[in-house]
Enzyme design. Sequence first.
Site, PDB file in Angstrom:
ATOM      1  N   PRO A   2      66.211  -1.548 -49.116  1.00  0.00           N
ATOM      2  CG  PRO A   2      64.450  -0.178 -47.975  1.00  0.00           C
ATOM      3  CD  PRO A   2      64.713  -0.719 -49.437  1.00  0.00           C
ATOM      4  CD  GLU A   3      67.831  -7.878 -49.356  1.00  0.00           C
ATOM      5  OE1 GLU A   3      67.490  -8.989 -48.731  1.00  0.00           O
ATOM      6  OE2 GLU A   3      67.823  -7.994 -50.659  1.00  0.00           O
ATOM      7  CG  HIS A  91      60.923  11.074 -54.152  1.00  0.00           C
ATOM      8  ND1 HIS A  91      59.968  11.018 -54.909  1.00  0.00           N
ATOM      9  CD2 HIS A  91      62.008  11.406 -54.653  1.00  0.00           C
ATOM     10  CE1 HIS A  91      60.254  11.077 -56.156  1.00  0.00           C
ATOM     11  NE2 HIS A  91      61.573  11.440 -56.019  1.00  0.00           N
ATOM     12  NE  ARG A 109      63.152   3.109 -58.054  1.00  0.00           N
ATOM     13  CZ  ARG A 109      64.063   2.220 -58.280  1.00  0.00           C
ATOM     14  NH1 ARG A 109      63.986   1.014 -58.191  1.00  0.00           N
ATOM     15  NH2 ARG A 109      65.111   2.837 -58.830  1.00  0.00           N
ATOM     16  NE  ARG A 151      56.272 -25.142 -51.442  1.00  0.00           N
ATOM     17  CZ  ARG A 151      55.905 -23.739 -51.164  1.00  0.00           C
ATOM     18  NH1 ARG A 151      56.010 -23.600 -49.881  1.00  0.00           N
ATOM     19  NH2 ARG A 151      56.012 -22.812 -52.065  1.00  0.00           N
TER      20      ARG A 151
END
Length: 270
Positions: A2-3, A91, A109, A151
Site C-alpha cells: 500500500p502506497e 492473517h 507482515r 541539506r
Amino acid sequence: MPELPEVETTLRGIQPHLLGQSLKGAVVRVKKLRWPVPTDLSDSVVGQTVKDITRRGKYLLLSLPNQTILLHLGMSGSLRIVPDNAPVGKHDHIDLLLEEKRLRFTDPRKFGAVLLLEENPLQHPLLAGLGVEPLSPELSGAYLRLKAKGRFVAVKNFIMDQKVVVGVGNIYANEALFRSGISPMRPCKSLRVVEWDSLAEEIKHVLTKAIAAGGTTLQDFTDSDGRPGYFRQELQVYGRAGEPCPSCGAPVRQERVGQRSTFFCSHCQK
DNA sequence: AAATTCTCCTGAAGGC
DNA sequence: TGCCTTCAGGAGAATT
C-alpha cells in the site's frame, strides 16, 4: 504494497459502508502489530457512531464521537468489508463490528497499526509532525526547495521523508524522479528551481495516475480476491533492473540509496 | 539538527 | 521436492 494511492482507494472503498454505522465492538485476534492494539478497543468503540473517515498521509482516521481509530496498513495490510460469517484467514487480525457486517484488517507482515486516539487526533505525536499532502496545493517546487535548503541528503530520501511530504513511497519516488530526469542520489542542495518544480509536478502526476488505476482495480472492494498489479505495467523504472529505459533504451540500473532499492536510468537522469 | 542505521514480520524467490 | 538463505519494505526509534 500500500502506497498512498492504495490507501486513498481503500478509503473510498470502505467509506460508504462505515459512515453513520453504530459500532457493535471489535474482535482482536492478534494484537501484536507495529504497536500493541489497545486491549480496550472493543469496549471503547461499542455503541459509538462513525462520524467520518479521512486520510492523512498513509494513515486512515475513523472519527467517533469520543475517540478516533487510527489505522495504518504498513506494507502488507488491507481493509475489507466482509459478511459476519466470513471465514477467518490466518492473517485476519482485527474485525470492527458494524451493524450488519465487518471491517476486516488483514496484515501478514504485521507492520500495520490500529490505535485509539483521544481528542485532537491531529496533535498526536504520530501525526503532528507530518509534512504536506502531496496532492494539495501545499506541495510545490517552492515548498520543496525551501525545506531542502542547506541539506545534503539524497533527493530520493528527501522526498520519501514524511516530515517533508507524506505518502511518497519507494515505488513512486523512483517513478517521479525518472519522469523529472533527476538522479536519485543527487544531494538535494544541488537541485535547481526548475528541477524542484518538475519534481513536485511529477509526484502529483504519478500519484494521481495511480489513484485512478487503483480505483478501477479495487472497484469491487468487498471482493475477497487479491488485487492484480494495477500499477505494474505503468511503472517505467521500478522493478525493471536491466530492462531498457522506456525513453532511451539504456539498461535500467538498480542501486541502494538509503537502504532502499533504487531504480533509475543513468543516461536520462542527471 | 541532520543523517544514517536498526527494527518489527512473513512470503516470495533463488540456490543447491 | 524440499530446505536454507536472502531480500523486500513503511517509517518510527535509536544511534552517530
